[in-house]
Design a protein around this motif. Structure first.
Motif, PDB file in Angstrom:
ATOM      1  N   ALA A 147       9.568   1.391   3.274  1.00 53.25           N
ATOM      2  CA  ALA A 147       9.848   0.176   3.009  1.00 53.25           C
ATOM      3  C   ALA A 147      10.991  -0.152   2.000  1.00 53.25           C
ATOM      4  CB  ALA A 147       8.304  -0.753   2.615  1.00 53.25           C
ATOM      5  N   SER A 148      11.633  -1.435   2.224  1.00 50.83           N
ATOM      6  CA  SER A 148      12.563  -1.683   1.031  1.00 50.83           C
ATOM      7  C   SER A 148      12.700  -3.237   1.024  1.00 50.83           C
ATOM      8  CB  SER A 148      13.987  -1.435   1.637  1.00 50.83           C
ATOM      9  OG  SER A 148      15.114  -1.267   0.683  1.00 50.83           O
ATOM     10  N   VAL A 149      12.711  -3.566  -0.486  1.00 52.98           N
ATOM     11  CA  VAL A 149      12.898  -5.117  -0.673  1.00 52.98           C
ATOM     12  C   VAL A 149      14.169  -5.260  -1.533  1.00 52.98           C
ATOM     13  CG1 VAL A 149      11.969  -6.952  -1.866  1.00 52.98           C
ATOM     14  CG2 VAL A 149      10.411  -5.073  -0.461  1.00 52.98           C
ATOM     15  N   GLY A 150      15.052  -6.215  -0.994  1.00 45.41           N
ATOM     16  CA  GLY A 150      16.284  -6.542  -2.009  1.00 45.41           C
ATOM     17  C   GLY A 150      16.415  -8.004  -1.900  1.00 45.41           C
TER      18      GLY A 150
ATOM     19  N   GLY B 209       0.737  -1.189   0.039  1.00 46.11           N
ATOM     20  CA  GLY B 209      -0.162  -0.033  -0.034  1.00 46.11           C
ATOM     21  C   GLY B 209       0.719   1.242   0.000  1.00 46.11           C
ATOM     22  N   LEU B 210       1.954   1.194   0.742  1.00 49.23           N
ATOM     23  CA  LEU B 210       2.808   2.199   0.839  1.00 49.23           C
ATOM     24  C   LEU B 210       3.376   2.564  -0.720  1.00 49.23           C
ATOM     25  CD1 LEU B 210       4.398   4.580   2.510  1.00 49.23           C
ATOM     26  CD2 LEU B 210       6.121   2.783   2.690  1.00 49.23           C
TER      27      LEU B 210
ATOM     28  N   GLY C  68      11.102   2.749  -0.850  1.00 53.25           N
ATOM     29  CA  GLY C  68      10.219   3.979  -1.030  1.00 53.25           C
ATOM     30  C   GLY C  68      10.129   4.441   0.373  1.00 53.25           C
ATOM     31  N   ALA C  69       9.947   5.593   0.571  1.00 49.45           N
ATOM     32  CA  ALA C  69       9.665   6.317   1.775  1.00 49.45           C
ATOM     33  C   ALA C  69       8.641   7.549   1.665  1.00 49.45           C
ATOM     34  CB  ALA C  69      10.876   6.767   2.504  1.00 49.45           C
ATOM     35  N   VAL C  70       7.829   7.828   2.657  1.00 49.54           N
ATOM     36  CA  VAL C  70       7.217   9.045   2.615  1.00 49.54           C
ATOM     37  C   VAL C  70       8.057  10.359   2.851  1.00 49.54           C
ATOM     38  CG1 VAL C  70       5.436  10.352   3.847  1.00 49.54           C
ATOM     39  CG2 VAL C  70       5.140   7.961   3.657  1.00 49.54           C
ATOM     40  N   SER C  71       7.910  11.288   2.444  1.00 52.50           N
ATOM     41  CA  SER C  71       8.847  12.454   2.660  1.00 52.50           C
ATOM     42  C   SER C  71       8.988  13.115   3.879  1.00 52.50           C
ATOM     43  CB  SER C  71       8.172  13.820   1.641  1.00 52.50           C
ATOM     44  OG  SER C  71       8.168  13.402   0.231  1.00 52.50           O
TER      45      SER C  71
END
Length: 266
Positions: free
Chosen positions: A61-64, A18-19, A78-81
């Motif tokens: 959140a981050s996926v690797g 969702g983010l 991705g992150a909220v400002s």
């Protein structure tokens, strides 16, 4: 205060999905990762992490996943400002990788976006090593506006001295050589290319490519093709991107040509 931890539960992966949608407004058919895939990757030991604010709200959140040559490839972050969450996520990812004996993290980013280039090169110390034309095909999310998905592959040597210095909060600024010459300039919002034999070259980016894609798609396309030709061409020739100058120019060190510098419009 931001708390970062690995994610393991379906509800957490749904929050992360969702983010990502909130940030990029993905078309339902073109999401870069699904809840199910995040679940599988996490269970297999890959990197899936989230950043939470004081209220427990997911703000990044981050996926690797593990890649060839003892690397971690960071697929999406991705992150909220605000809060500096993006930087904190990358530093967490670095610690996670080093704890597992991984010395390099790679990821792709759009070379036209100034703030991303500045963050990746000046804040983290990563370096673009390969230009990848239309890497993901045509992208239809709200940010990319259906344009070609050219990317550069960034390589982050986690234990390199300049990276360690940046992590400690010590900026590593090298003076720009006096003989550096511009080979791609921004003139009234349009790209203009020059020829140069100088050993250090500057490749400009537009001030705000994301807005330009909406307000002037023709200019945005011209920038895409110009950066593909100039920056992509220099990387193919063995040039090394060593910095991002003045939040506007890639600094490229080219292999020595053994000739005096000259510059003229092409």
């Amino acid at each position: 205060m931001i708390a970062i931890r690995e994610l393991h539960e379906i509800a957490e992966f749904e929050q992360a999905s969702g983010l990502f949608d909130e940030i990029w407004h993905f078309d339902p058919e073109s999401r870069p990762i699904s809840v199910e895939l995040m679940r599988a990757m996490s269970h297999a030991g890959n990197y899936v992490a989230g950043a939470f604010d004081d209220a427990g709200r997911l703000v990044g959140a981050s996926v690797g996943f593990f890649g060839a040559g003892n690397t971690l490839h960071s697929h999406i972050t991705g992150a909220v400002s605000g809060h500096g969450t993006g930087l904190q996520l990358k530093l967490h990812q670095r610690r996670w990788a080093l704890e597992r004996g991984i010395e390099r993290i790679t990821w792709t980013y759009d070379p036209l976006v100034r703030r991303n280039a500045h963050f990746n090169l000046a804040k983290l110390g990563a370096r673009p090593v390969e230009y990848l034309p239309s890497f993901y095909g045509v992208m239809v999310d709200a940010i990319n506006q259906g344009g070609d998905s050219d990317r550069v592959l960034a390589s982050w040597p986690l234990s390199a001295p300049h990276v360690a210095a940046l992590v400690r909060g010590e900026p590593c600024r090298r003076p720009l050589p006096a003989d550096a010459e511009v080979v791609l300039a921004d003139e009234d919002g349009r790209p203009v290319a020059f020829h140069s034999d100088a050993p250090t070259l500057l490749v400009a980016l537009p001030e705000d490519i994301e807005t330009m894609r909406v307000t002037d798609p023709g200019a945005a396309k011209a920038w895409r093709l110009a950066v593909r030709e100039v920056l992509g061409g220099l990387l193919v020739e063995g040039g090394a991107v060593t910095a991002f100058h003045d939040k506007a120019f890639y600094v490229v060190e080219r292999p020595s040509l053994g000739t005096a510098s000259s510059s003229d419009r092409v």
